[in-house]
Design a protein around this motif. Sequence first.
Motif, mmCIF file in Angstrom:
data_model
loop_
_atom_site.group_PDB
_atom_site.id
_atom_site.type_symbol
_atom_site.label_atom_id
_atom_site.label_comp_id
_atom_site.label_asym_id
_atom_site.label_seq_id
_atom_site.Cartn_x
_atom_site.Cartn_y
_atom_site.Cartn_z
ATOM 1 N N SER A 174 6.348 0.304 1.128
ATOM 2 C CA SER A 174 5.274 -0.005 0.126
ATOM 3 C C SER A 174 4.602 0.754 -0.889
ATOM 4 C CB SER A 174 4.338 -0.989 0.889
ATOM 5 O OG SER A 174 3.570 0.157 1.769
ATOM 6 N N ARG A 188 16.310 -3.995 -4.948
ATOM 7 C CA ARG A 188 14.943 -3.222 -4.636
ATOM 8 C C ARG A 188 14.342 -3.307 -3.374
ATOM 9 N NH1 ARG A 188 9.528 -5.250 -5.282
ATOM 10 N NH2 ARG A 188 8.179 -3.719 -6.558
ATOM 11 N N GLY A 200 5.863 -8.175 4.926
ATOM 12 C CA GLY A 200 6.033 -6.972 4.411
ATOM 13 C C GLY A 200 6.837 -6.143 5.321
ATOM 14 N N SER A 201 6.595 -4.765 4.931
ATOM 15 C CA SER A 201 7.757 -3.574 5.428
ATOM 16 C C SER A 201 7.234 -3.128 6.787
ATOM 17 C CB SER A 201 8.048 -2.881 4.506
ATOM 18 O OG SER A 201 6.661 -2.140 4.150
ATOM 19 N N MET A 202 5.934 -3.452 7.091
ATOM 20 C CA MET A 202 5.163 -2.652 8.089
ATOM 21 C C MET A 202 4.732 -3.532 9.457
ATOM 22 S SD MET A 202 5.009 0.496 6.618
ATOM 23 C CE MET A 202 3.774 1.341 7.774
ATOM 24 N N VAL A 249 11.370 -14.578 6.550
ATOM 25 C CA VAL A 249 11.887 -13.154 6.681
ATOM 26 C C VAL A 249 11.464 -12.623 8.049
ATOM 27 C CG1 VAL A 249 12.161 -10.910 5.961
ATOM 28 C CG2 VAL A 249 11.639 -12.796 4.217
ATOM 29 N N TRP A 273 16.194 -7.018 5.466
ATOM 30 C CA TRP A 273 15.242 -6.962 4.338
ATOM 31 C C TRP A 273 15.744 -8.117 3.597
ATOM 32 C CZ3 TRP A 273 11.348 -3.664 2.923
ATOM 33 C CH2 TRP A 273 11.058 -3.699 1.653
ATOM 34 N N ALA A 274 14.539 -8.814 2.787
ATOM 35 C CA ALA A 274 14.957 -9.992 1.813
ATOM 36 C C ALA A 274 14.910 -9.466 0.534
ATOM 37 C CB ALA A 274 13.873 -10.914 2.325
ATOM 38 N N GLN A 287 13.099 -9.947 -2.219
ATOM 39 C CA GLN A 287 11.827 -10.807 -2.227
ATOM 40 C C GLN A 287 11.640 -11.416 -3.662
ATOM 41 O OE1 GLN A 287 8.638 -10.330 0.191
ATOM 42 N NE2 GLN A 287 7.074 -9.942 -1.549
ATOM 43 N N HIS A 346 0.950 -11.594 4.302
ATOM 44 C CA HIS A 346 -0.075 -10.849 5.089
ATOM 45 C C HIS A 346 -0.869 -10.042 4.032
ATOM 46 C CE1 HIS A 346 2.627 -8.036 3.495
ATOM 47 N NE2 HIS A 346 2.200 -6.961 3.984
ATOM 48 N N GLY A 361 -0.287 -7.822 1.943
ATOM 49 C CA GLY A 361 0.094 -6.853 1.116
ATOM 50 C C GLY A 361 -0.093 -6.525 -0.397
ATOM 51 N N MET A 362 -0.545 -5.618 -1.124
ATOM 52 C CA MET A 362 -1.072 -5.828 -2.245
ATOM 53 C C MET A 362 0.510 -5.800 -3.251
ATOM 54 S SD MET A 362 -2.785 -5.715 -4.768
ATOM 55 C CE MET A 362 -2.932 -5.184 -6.494
ATOM 56 N N ASN A 363 1.429 -5.296 -2.642
ATOM 57 C CA ASN A 363 2.926 -5.510 -3.751
ATOM 58 C C ASN A 363 3.411 -6.849 -3.822
ATOM 59 O OD1 ASN A 363 3.454 -2.691 -4.480
ATOM 60 N ND2 ASN A 363 3.466 -2.582 -2.288
ATOM 61 N N THR A 364 3.350 -7.457 -2.445
ATOM 62 C CA THR A 364 3.606 -9.243 -2.064
ATOM 63 C C THR A 364 2.626 -10.008 -3.095
ATOM 64 O OG1 THR A 364 4.655 -8.736 -0.286
ATOM 65 C CG2 THR A 364 3.890 -10.849 -0.614
ATOM 66 N N GLU A 387 3.383 -9.535 -6.947
ATOM 67 C CA GLU A 387 4.660 -10.280 -7.015
ATOM 68 C C GLU A 387 4.391 -11.759 -6.922
ATOM 69 O OE1 GLU A 387 7.041 -8.281 -4.212
ATOM 70 O OE2 GLU A 387 6.587 -6.322 -4.964
HETATM 71 N N1 UDP Z 1 9.826 -6.290 0.557
HETATM 72 C C1 UDP Z 1 11.073 -6.706 0.143
HETATM 73 N N2 UDP Z 1 11.624 -7.405 1.318
HETATM 74 C C2 UDP Z 1 11.262 -7.465 2.549
HETATM 75 C C3 UDP Z 1 10.018 -6.952 2.921
HETATM 76 C C4 UDP Z 1 9.483 -6.304 1.662
HETATM 77 O O1 UDP Z 1 11.321 -6.935 -1.266
HETATM 78 O O2 UDP Z 1 11.879 -8.085 3.394
HETATM 79 C C5 UDP Z 1 9.013 -5.656 -0.558
HETATM 80 C C6 UDP Z 1 7.914 -6.551 -1.353
HETATM 81 O O3 UDP Z 1 8.771 -7.301 -2.359
HETATM 82 C C7 UDP Z 1 6.997 -5.592 -1.451
HETATM 83 C C8 UDP Z 1 7.102 -4.573 -0.680
HETATM 84 O O4 UDP Z 1 8.172 -4.524 0.072
HETATM 85 O O5 UDP Z 1 7.329 -4.913 -2.750
HETATM 86 C C9 UDP Z 1 6.001 -4.788 0.562
HETATM 87 O O6 UDP Z 1 4.842 -4.327 0.213
HETATM 88 P P1 UDP Z 1 3.479 -5.020 0.565
HETATM 89 O O7 UDP Z 1 2.188 -4.507 -0.076
HETATM 90 O O8 UDP Z 1 3.644 -6.524 0.104
HETATM 91 O O9 UDP Z 1 3.397 -5.079 2.025
HETATM 92 P P2 UDP Z 1 3.483 -3.695 3.230
HETATM 93 O O10 UDP Z 1 5.108 -3.317 3.125
HETATM 94 O O11 UDP Z 1 2.713 -2.530 2.773
HETATM 95 O O12 UDP Z 1 2.791 -4.202 4.347
#
Ligand code: UDP
Length: 503
Positions: free
Chosen positions: A24, A264, A297-299, A324, A356-357, A359, A374, A376-379, A382
Motif C-alpha cells: 500500500s 497493478r 486490502g493487502s495487510m 477477495v 490478488w485482485a 482492483q 477496510h 485503506g486510503m488507496n482503496t 480508487e
Molecule cells: N489491491 C489490489 N488487489 C488486492 C488487494 C489490494 O489491487 O487484492 C490494491 C488496492 O487497489 C490498493 C492497495 O492494493 O491500491 C491497498 O491499499 P489500501 O490503502 O487500500 O489498503 P492496505 O493494503 O494499506 O490495507
Amino acid sequence: MESFGVEGESETLKAIFLPFISPSHLVPVVDIARIFAMHGVDVTIITTPANAAVFQGSIDRDASRGRSIRTHLVKLPQVPGLPEGVETINASTPMDIALKVSEALNLLEPQFRQIFHQLNPDFIVSDMFYPWSVDAAAELGIPRVIYVGGTYFAHCAMDSLERFEPHKKVDSEDESFLIPGLPYNLEMTRSQIPERFKTPTEFSYIMKKVKESEKKSYGSLFKSFYAFEGPYEELYRTIVGTKSWNVGPVSSWVNQDVSDKRSRGHGKEEEEGNGKAGWLAWLDSKKKGSVVYVCFGSMNNFPDTQLVEIAHGLEDCGHDFLWVVGKINEGEGRAFLEEFGKRVEASNKGCLIWGWAPQLLILDHPAVGGVMTHCGMNTVIETVDAGLPMVTWPLFAEQFFNERLLVDVLKIAVPIGAKKWKSWSDFGDEIMERGKIGDAIALLMGEGEECEEMRRRVKALSQEAKKAIQIGGSSYNSLKDVIQEMKSFKLEKLNPKDEKPLA
Ligand code: UDP
C-alpha cells in the motif's frame, strides 16, 4: 503529455523515488513516480528485485511510450532468520519476519546514500518510513519531498490527538470525545484510535522520527484531490509548516491502459487460483450496479470465525457479491471457504478471488454498485474515483479516521459499526456478526431516497476527481507547481545568486 518547464531551463530534471516495501506504500509511490515521468521528469525508482517484479511491467510499458523511467535494483541483505526472497511486508508476513525485513531494509541505508551520490538527482521523493533520507538529500544540497500515506484528514486528526489529548479526558474506552481544532466536529471513541496515542509503543518512536523528518522536508506529496478533503489539506500545511501537493487520484491518472490496471500491485496479469479472469465473465453476466465488491486490502488477515460471519452475511444479504478472500493458508477456514465458494458459484450469487485482485479493473466494471472496504486510503480514493458508495469497516492504521471523513463529512458511506482499533498483526476479539454485515449492505445497495442521495454525492465527487487530473485541474496544477519548483531549485543551484534554505 505536457512537460512543465521554467524559463532558462535546458536540462532534464532528474528525480529518485524511494518507495517503502509494503504494497500500500509501494503501489502509490510507483504511480506518482510514473506521473512525474509522464510529465517530462527523468525518474529512477530504487527498490529490491521482488518489489520491482510487482511493477516492472508498467515501467517497461512507460519506457516504450517514450518516458524516461527505470528501476535501480538493490539486493536486500540477508539477516539471520529472513527467508531468501522475502522482501515485502503484507498480509502473509508473520510479525517476526516483518521485523527481519525491516532490519534488512535498515541495513541498506548506506547503500541507498551511495546510490543517491552516484545518480546525482535534482531531488528525491522518499517514503515517510525513510526519515534519514531528509539528511541524505540535504548533504547533496537537493530537496527531499516526503510521500505521506493516508489522508490529510487523518493527519490533522492525529495531530490534534497529540496536541490536545482529548482521549485522556474521557472515563472509558467507549465514551466518545470531540477532536478539537478541525473544520468539522469529529467525534470518536478511545477504543477507535491507534494504540500509540494511549501507550508509547515501538511504532510511536518510529512515528516521532517520521514527523520530525516531515517537518524538515521541502514538502510532502499526497494522493487524494482537493474536492475530497480541501479544508484539511490547508490545515495540514499550517500544522506541518511546509509545502504540500495533492496529486491524486494517482491510480487513474497513470494507469489508463488495461494492462497497467490489470497488473497493478501484482506483476502477474491474473489473480492466482481463480482461472482466467473468472471474475470478469461472472461480472459480465450481472446487471448494472447489482454487485457488492468486498476487499480488505493487502495487510489484513481475518480469523476463521470472522471469515465465517462474512461468508454468511454475504450469502444472506440479498445481493450478489465479489469477495477477495486473498491468500488463505490450509486449515479449517480455507476448507470452509472452498465449500462456500463452490456453493455460491453454483447458485451464481457470488464469486471469490483467491490471491490478488485486479482492483482497478473491478471498480471500473459497470456491474459493481458498491464496495465494502477496510478504509485503506488507496482503496478509498480508487472507490471515490470510480463513483461508488462504501460500507466502511475500519480495522487498523488510520482507517477509523478515514471512516469519519467518508461517513460524517462526505456522507458517501454506511458504517458497519466497528468499535475497536486493531494492530495489523493482531485481530483482537471484536467479531462483526453476519446480521450487521447484511444490514450495512442493505443500506449500501438500497433504493430509498437516502441511498440515492449517497450515490449522487459520490458520483459528483468522482466527477471532481476526473477534473482534478485534467489540464487546469487542482491535482494537475499541484504537479505542475512541484515540478516547476524543483526546476527552479535546480536552476538556482546551477547559477547561485543568494543562499536559499532547503526547507
Ligand atoms: N489491491 C489490489 N488487489 C488486492 C488487494 C489490494 O489491487 O487484492 C490494491 C488496492 O487497489 C490498493 C492497495 O492494493 O491500491 C491497498 O491499499 P489500501 O490503502 O487500500 O489498503 P492496505 O493494503 O494499506 O490495507
